[in-house]
Design an enzyme around this catalytic site. Structure first.
Site, PDB file in Angstrom:
ATOM      1  N   GLU A  16       0.809  -1.224   0.000  1.00 14.25           N
ATOM      2  CA  GLU A  16       0.000   0.000   0.000  1.00 14.25           C
ATOM      3  C   GLU A  16       0.839   1.269   0.000  1.00 14.25           C
ATOM      4  OE1 GLU A  16      -2.589  -0.517   3.392  1.00 14.25           O
ATOM      5  OE2 GLU A  16      -3.603  -2.237   2.514  1.00 14.25           O
ATOM      6  N   ASN A  64       2.110  -4.967  -3.329  1.00 15.03           N
ATOM      7  CA  ASN A  64       0.775  -5.431  -2.952  1.00 15.03           C
ATOM      8  C   ASN A  64      -0.099  -4.234  -2.593  1.00 15.03           C
ATOM      9  OD1 ASN A  64      -0.978  -7.709  -2.127  1.00 15.03           O
ATOM     10  ND2 ASN A  64      -0.678  -6.989  -0.017  1.00 15.03           N
ATOM     11  N   HIS A  66      -9.886  -6.555  -1.684  1.00 12.56           N
ATOM     12  CA  HIS A  66     -10.906  -6.380  -0.635  1.00 12.56           C
ATOM     13  C   HIS A  66     -12.089  -5.683  -1.297  1.00 12.56           C
ATOM     14  CE1 HIS A  66      -8.507  -7.742   2.684  1.00 12.56           C
ATOM     15  NE2 HIS A  66      -7.514  -6.960   2.314  1.00 12.56           N
ATOM     16  N   GLU A  69      -5.664 -11.063  -0.890  1.00 18.23           N
ATOM     17  CA  GLU A  69      -6.479 -10.826   0.311  1.00 18.23           C
ATOM     18  C   GLU A  69      -7.966 -10.754  -0.009  1.00 18.23           C
ATOM     19  OE1 GLU A  69      -4.984  -7.452   2.559  1.00 18.23           O
ATOM     20  OE2 GLU A  69      -2.905  -7.953   2.102  1.00 18.23           O
ATOM     21  N   ASP A 120     -11.735 -10.717  -0.175  1.00 21.83           N
ATOM     22  CA  ASP A 120     -13.007 -10.918   0.524  1.00 21.83           C
ATOM     23  C   ASP A 120     -14.048 -10.005  -0.118  1.00 21.83           C
ATOM     24  OD1 ASP A 120     -12.171  -8.499   1.773  1.00 21.83           O
ATOM     25  OD2 ASP A 120     -11.821  -9.457   3.706  1.00 21.83           O
TER      26      ASP A 120
HETATM   27  C1  XIL Z   1      -5.942  -6.456   8.532  1.00 23.33           C
HETATM   28  C2  XIL Z   1      -6.158  -7.646   9.443  1.00 23.33           C
HETATM   29  O1  XIL Z   1      -7.047  -8.532   8.821  1.00 23.33           O
HETATM   30  C3  XIL Z   1      -6.667  -7.236  10.796  1.00 23.33           C
HETATM   31  O2  XIL Z   1      -6.651  -8.333  11.696  1.00 23.33           O
HETATM   32  C4  XIL Z   1      -5.831  -6.089  11.376  1.00 23.33           C
HETATM   33  O3  XIL Z   1      -6.434  -5.632  12.567  1.00 23.33           O
HETATM   34  C5  XIL Z   1      -5.732  -4.950  10.375  1.00 23.33           C
HETATM   35  O4  XIL Z   1      -5.193  -5.438   9.151  1.00 23.33           O
HETATM   36  N1  XIL Z   1      -4.671  -4.718   3.877  1.00 23.33           N
HETATM   37  C6  XIL Z   1      -3.646  -5.513   4.343  1.00 23.33           C
HETATM   38  C7  XIL Z   1      -3.870  -6.403   5.500  1.00 23.33           C
HETATM   39  O5  XIL Z   1      -2.554  -5.557   3.721  1.00 23.33           O
HETATM   40  O6  XIL Z   1      -2.699  -6.591   6.256  1.00 23.33           O
HETATM   41  C8  XIL Z   1      -4.988  -5.888   6.380  1.00 23.33           C
HETATM   42  O7  XIL Z   1      -5.242  -6.885   7.381  1.00 23.33           O
HETATM   43  C9  XIL Z   1      -6.222  -5.620   5.564  1.00 23.33           C
HETATM   44  C10 XIL Z   1      -5.952  -4.576   4.505  1.00 23.33           C
END
Ligand code: XIL
Length: 362
Positions: A167, A209, A245, A274, A276
């Protein structure tokens, strides 16, 4: 240990001409990892640390045995959700806390899984000693360098892919000034992070990423320009990953394949890291059948995008059960974002992934 057992059980069966039960890998397509094409890893985040610490349950990965069983059965890649982040693995300037991440790496080895390391250079979840300390530029640079050498070196040979830079651009495609290293040392530190990680583990694939790169736009343009520059400078960059996400408030990610293809065209690996798909929960908190069907198509669209791109070899969902999802904690009124309910019963999204994998394997 488990492997030895399989050999012992399998031998007499083979002697009788029977098919041995396959514990891992390719079987009859009953689980995601079994259904997947051989060159595609199917992963999940491993729940622990981060938001879990404030929830009314013990550390999921350590204590939830049914959870661990599903994690072993369904996936052949794992990503520590928080356990390799700075605040977790490097809580004090002169102390590392490898225990929880070591346990995940051990679990992965025992279950025939690869590990995605997450993450080395990020603006978030850094320890107070780093955020609030006063350091000269030279000190800060050497703090990052020794963190990368120590952590990547600790897991040398055991990590398939590292999210080196996480990020680093904002929505306008500018370097994030919240990132202490970028702010204090300038964007050139990104290249150094890749060089150091590569020195510490020459076999790990090193990734950029981010989220918000599922559609073309200035953020994707920024990553493409950076990737080209790093490659031109012979920096060891190996991959670009979309976190994915997603929220059903926005449209389906129907341009993701073309985004990934732009990075594939540069000779990079790509990955979904990641995934979802959250939704607005109706009163009562139970999604409608229609919402679940839409969610399934979003999941499928992301998987299809990865399957359509040659160098997309890793597809990871950010947890597999709503029981432990970060979504309700971070996005009030949204939820149900994963492929399984709290009791690990499978949603339509799970079957959409499995059927798509099966079809791709043929
Ligand atoms: C999130 C986790 O799922 C949580 O448990 C934590 O509190 C905050 O981070 N982008 C990312 C991940 O790269 O590391 C993040 O994960 C979600 C967004």
């Amino acid at each position: 240990m488990r492997k030895a057992l399989i050999v012992l059980v399998a031998l007499p069966l083979l002697a009788l001409g029977a098919q041995p039960a396959v514990a891992h890998g390719h079987g009859d397509g009953k689980t995601l990892r079994q259904a997947a094409p051989r060159d595609l890893r199917i992963g999940s985040a491993v729940a622990g640390g981060g938001h879990h610490v404030d929830q009314p349950y013990p550390d999921p990965f350590t204590y939830d045995r049914p959870y661990r069983k599903v994690l072993a059965r369904e996936f052949n890649s794992v990503s520590p959700e928080n356990q390799m982040k700075w605040e977790f693995i490097h809580p004090e300037r002169n102390r590392y806390n490898f225990g929880p991440a070591d346990a995940i790496v051990r679990f992965a080895r025992e279950n025939g899984q690869v590990v995605r390391g997450h993450t080395l250079l990020w603006h978030s979840q850094n320890p107070a000693w780093l955020n609030e300390g006063t350091f000269t530029k030279a000190e800060l640079r050497s703090i990052l360098k020794s963190h990368i050498f120590t952590v990547v070196g600790h897991y040398r040979g055991k990590i398939q892919q590292w999210d080196v830079a996480n990020e680093i651009f904002n929505e306008n495609g500018e370097y994030r000034q919240e990132n202490i290293f970028i702010r204090e040392l300038g964007p050139g530190i990104v290249a150094d992070a890749f060089r150091w990680a590569h020195q510490a583990d020459p076999r790990a694939q090193l990734f950029l990423n981010d989220y918000g790169v599922e559609w073309p736009g200035v953020k994707v343009d920024a990553y493409e320009a950076l990737a080209k520059q790093l490659l031109a400078d012979r920096v060891p960059l190996h991959g670009f990953a979309s976190q994915a996400h997603l929220s059903m408030r926005y449209g389906a990610p129907d341009q993701l394949a073309s985004v990934l293809q732009r990075f594939d065209d540069l000779g990079l690996h790509t990955a979904i890291t990641e995934l979802d798909v959250r939704m607005d929960l109706p009163e009562g908190g139970v999604p409608t059948a229609e919402q679940l069907a839409t969610q399934a198509t979003y999941y499928k669209t992301v998987l299809d995008a990865c399957l359509a791109v040659d160098g997309c070899n890793s597809f990871t969902i950010w947890g597999f059960t709503d029981k432990y999802s970060w979504v309700p904690v971070f996005f009030p009124s949204e939820g149900a974002a994963t492929v399984m309910w709290d009791d690990f019963a499978k949603k339509p999204a799970y079957y959409a992934l499995r059927d798509t994998l099966k079809a791709a394997r043929r």
